[in-house]
Every structure is written in structure tokens, then in C-alpha cells.
Design an enzyme around this catalytic site. Sequence first.
Site, PDB file in Angstrom:
ATOM      1  N   LYS A 127       0.824  -1.218   0.000  1.00 48.53           N
ATOM      2  CA  LYS A 127       0.000   0.000   0.000  1.00 48.53           C
ATOM      3  C   LYS A 127       0.855   1.263   0.000  1.00 48.53           C
ATOM      4  O   LYS A 127       0.465   2.274  -0.582  1.00 48.53           O
ATOM      5  CB  LYS A 127      -0.962   0.001   1.183  1.00 48.53           C
ATOM      6  N   LYS A 210      -4.993  -9.197  -6.496  1.00 54.77           N
ATOM      7  CA  LYS A 210      -6.207  -9.365  -5.696  1.00 54.77           C
ATOM      8  C   LYS A 210      -7.325  -8.425  -6.176  1.00 54.77           C
ATOM      9  O   LYS A 210      -7.041  -7.269  -6.494  1.00 54.77           O
ATOM     10  CB  LYS A 210      -5.846  -9.038  -4.236  1.00 54.77           C
ATOM     11  N   LYS A 213     -11.323  -3.157  -3.532  1.00 54.01           N
ATOM     12  CA  LYS A 213     -12.267  -2.059  -3.702  1.00 54.01           C
ATOM     13  C   LYS A 213     -11.570  -0.772  -4.103  1.00 54.01           C
ATOM     14  O   LYS A 213     -12.188   0.125  -4.649  1.00 54.01           O
ATOM     15  CB  LYS A 213     -13.138  -1.860  -2.448  1.00 54.01           C
TER      16      LYS A 213
HETATM   17  N1  AQP Z   1     -10.009 -10.313  -3.226  1.00 57.38           N
HETATM   18  C1  AQP Z   1     -10.342 -10.840  -2.061  1.00 57.38           C
HETATM   19  N2  AQP Z   1     -10.560 -12.171  -1.937  1.00 57.38           N
HETATM   20  C2  AQP Z   1     -10.908 -12.718  -0.752  1.00 57.38           C
HETATM   21  N3  AQP Z   1     -11.050 -11.989   0.376  1.00 57.38           N
HETATM   22  C3  AQP Z   1     -10.856 -10.658   0.305  1.00 57.38           C
HETATM   23  N4  AQP Z   1     -10.928  -9.674   1.206  1.00 57.38           N
HETATM   24  C4  AQP Z   1     -10.646  -8.491   0.618  1.00 57.38           C
HETATM   25  N5  AQP Z   1     -10.378  -8.681  -0.685  1.00 57.38           N
HETATM   26  C5  AQP Z   1     -10.500 -10.021  -0.912  1.00 57.38           C
HETATM   27  C6  AQP Z   1     -11.273  -9.884   2.599  1.00 57.38           C
HETATM   28  O1  AQP Z   1     -12.254  -8.921   2.965  1.00 57.38           O
HETATM   29  C7  AQP Z   1     -12.053  -8.564   4.327  1.00 57.38           C
HETATM   30  C8  AQP Z   1     -12.039  -7.093   4.466  1.00 57.38           C
HETATM   31  O2  AQP Z   1     -10.951  -6.515   3.813  1.00 57.38           O
HETATM   32  P1  AQP Z   1     -10.617  -4.995   4.158  1.00 57.38           P
HETATM   33  O3  AQP Z   1     -11.616  -4.093   3.607  1.00 57.38           O
HETATM   34  O4  AQP Z   1     -10.409  -4.818   5.588  1.00 57.38           O
HETATM   35  O5  AQP Z   1      -9.246  -4.730   3.488  1.00 57.38           O
HETATM   36  P2  AQP Z   1      -8.566  -5.345   2.274  1.00 57.38           P
HETATM   37  O6  AQP Z   1      -8.230  -6.766   2.503  1.00 57.38           O
HETATM   38  O7  AQP Z   1      -7.408  -4.430   1.984  1.00 57.38           O
HETATM   39  O8  AQP Z   1      -9.706  -5.255   1.144  1.00 57.38           O
HETATM   40  P3  AQP Z   1      -9.692  -4.464  -0.160  1.00 57.38           P
HETATM   41  O9  AQP Z   1     -10.981  -4.701  -0.881  1.00 57.38           O
HETATM   42  O10 AQP Z   1      -8.454  -4.754  -0.929  1.00 57.38           O
HETATM   43  O11 AQP Z   1      -9.702  -2.972   0.341  1.00 57.38           O
HETATM   44  P4  AQP Z   1      -8.703  -1.807   0.008  1.00 57.38           P
HETATM   45  O12 AQP Z   1      -8.735  -1.719  -1.505  1.00 57.38           O
HETATM   46  O13 AQP Z   1      -9.266  -0.601   0.677  1.00 57.38           O
HETATM   47  O14 AQP Z   1      -7.364  -2.180   0.523  1.00 57.38           O
HETATM   48  C9  AQP Z   1     -10.761  -9.234   4.787  1.00 57.38           C
HETATM   49  O15 AQP Z   1     -11.091 -10.413   5.499  1.00 57.38           O
HETATM   50  C10 AQP Z   1     -10.085  -9.581   3.497  1.00 57.38           C
HETATM   51  O16 AQP Z   1      -9.238 -10.698   3.638  1.00 57.38           O
END
Ligand code: AQP
Length: 348
Positions: A127, A210, A213
Site C-alpha cells: 500500500k 487481488k 475495492k
Molecule cells: N479479493 C479478495 N478475496 C478474498 N477476500 C478478500 N478480502 C478483501 N479482498 C479479498 C477480505 O475482505 C475482508 C475485508 O478486507 P478490508 O476491507 O479490511 O481490506 P482489504 O483486505 O485491503 O480489502 P480491499 O478490498 O483490498 O480494500 P482496500 O482496496 O481498501 O485495501 C478481509 O477479510 C479480506 O481478507
Amino acid sequence: MGDTVHMPDSRAPDFPQRVFSGIQPSGGLTLGNYLGAIKRFVEMQDSGVETIYCVVDMHAITVWQEPDALRRATRELAAGYLAAGLDPARSILFNQSQVPAHAELGWIFNCVARMGWLNRMTQFKDKAGKNREKASVGLFAYPNLMAADILAYHATHVPVGEDQKQHLELTRDIAIKFNNDYGVEFFPVVEPVIEGAATRVMSLRDGTKKMSKSDPSDMSRINLTDDADTIARKVRKAKTDPEPLPEAPGGLEARPEARNLVNIYAALSGGSVAQVMAEHGGKPFSEFKPLLADLAVAELAPISAEMARLMHDPAEIDRILADGAARARVLAQPILERTFDIVGMVRG
Ligand code: AQP
């Protein structure tokens, strides 16, 4: 549903089973969040174990969030929890900033965790990228706050996607070091629950990245708020190679995009990858993609419609979050007080 949940043996047998997890309101929910996290949250709730699910707004501001967008994303995430089947009567649902114990325990853990531990966190490296000097201190210390989120409730099990595994190992290290430093058996050593066919849903544009969002390309993800046409279009345009699906799961090894679509299909249908291959192996993507799109629409359209309905009444969402926060404070406060006492803080 309940009988599909597998709770790994706890490494904290003296603590009653309690599930905690959270998601950041850092944008709209994706299919990755749904399959990797929320769907599992619901299964655990329905299995009857005690469940606490949080909208981790303090984590979200580790990178810049427009205040109005943060407010909206917080309510939308809460609406997503409810629409997917979380029930405020059976799970505690709240947003993190309404329970000060998270930040207070987070500070204690800032003083327990070591710089070297955090330096090894791959999510920070990803990040912060090359701009490490400009990253917020909060982004670096994020895993300590995550440990506090979990340990403030003496949670024993944490359902997450694969990307959170390293952070949960750090949570365990913090609990163990705290217990050792102070000569207590106070914090449980938590168990990650990373199970199912879609613990790592990949981008629809790049099978090695991955689904996220905050990816700048909306075509890389399916959002829980996408309508049926949008979902179908994104699946149709998902990157694939020219070969048909292999006949057996082994043939997916070097084909990340194909593997991703098969994993998504398996997770949505509630079957295994082997079952999907038995049914659809050998089909060209022109045949498989419409089936996948139909499955995704059938599962997501009711959730999306319910989220839209709930978002018309933000006051009701706020009420549910406030009520959950009050119940969460009752659980966390005695654990926080005992922590202060163990550390040697004088409390009046
Ligand atoms: N692509 C994914 N596949 C499976 N699990 C996922 N999670 C996120 N993306 C995937 C799971 O969702 C939960 C919440 O994630 P988060 O919002 O706390 O942060 P993150 O993992 O960083 O998710 P994002 O979507 O990638 O958000 P941003 O873009 O803001 O960093 C966790 O249990 C995660 O494992």
C-alpha cells in the site's frame, strides 16, 4: 448452513469461542469481500457461535478518505452486512470509532509490537509502495490496531481472506509477547479461519492481482451494488486465455484467470473446484462465462436490492450501529480495564 462451518481447534482452549472480524469502509464492497469475508461471517453467525462484526472506520483513514464518502461507505458497508444476512439480534454489528477501547488497547499494543515485526508486513509495503516516507504512521501501525480490535473482545476465531493471514500472525505474536512480558495468560492466541474456494478472489483484469475495492479500474471487480447488466458485462469481459477450461483441476495451475473464474463459480455455487471441473471442464469461456454471470446475478442481485432499500433509511442504520457499539463497549471495557491494571496504570 450452520453445518458447513468448520471452526479450527482453538489455541486458546480456556477461552469461550467468540468470532470477531471487520471490513474497512474504504470504498464499495466487492465480490472478494463478500466471498472471502461476509459470506463466511453469515455462516458463522448461523452456526450459533457468538459473533462480533465491525466496520473498521479507523482503519479506513490510514489512507485519505473524503469525510462524506467515509460516512456513506460506513453506512453502505453496514447495509451490506445486513443485506447479506447478518442479523443485529444475533451478531453485534457496529463501527469501530464508537468503541474507544480499540484505540486505547491499540496504543498499548503499539508499545508491545516491535518495529521489525511491522517492517515485515507485506500489506504495508504494497500500500505504501515507493512512497513509504509519505505513508501515514497509522498505515504502518495498522496491524497493531487490528490486534486490538480482536483482542479487546478476547475473540478466539477470525474469519478473513488469505491476504490477512500475516496480520493475524502478528496478532498472535502480540498476545504471546504481552502474556510473556507481564507473566499472565490474559490474551488468547487467536485462530484465523481462512477457508472456502474463494479465500483470494483475483482481479477480473489480472489474475495475479487481488480483487480490491480501491483498484482504479471498476472493470477489475464486481461491486455488491452492481446491477445485473453490469455484472454480466464484467464477467463477459473478464480477462481469460484462449483455451477452453481444462478437464481437471490440475490444468488450472498455470492459468490464473481461468482458476479465478472457476474458484468464484465454486464459491458462489457452494461446491468444490473439483465439482465445477467435473461439470464444466472442457467448455469454452463463451459458454462458461454466461453461466458464471447468471450465478453471480442470482446471488448478488437480492443483496444489492436490499442494500439499496436499507440505504434509504440511514437513521435506521445509524441506530443499529449505535446499539451494537453499546453492546460491544460492555464486552470490551472490562478487558481494557484489566489490561491497564496488568500494565500498571493507576485507575481511579
Ligand atoms: N479479493 C479478495 N478475496 C478474498 N477476500 C478478500 N478480502 C478483501 N479482498 C479479498 C477480505 O475482505 C475482508 C475485508 O478486507 P478490508 O476491507 O479490511 O481490506 P482489504 O483486505 O485491503 O480489502 P480491499 O478490498 O483490498 O480494500 P482496500 O482496496 O481498501 O485495501 C478481509 O477479510 C479480506 O481478507
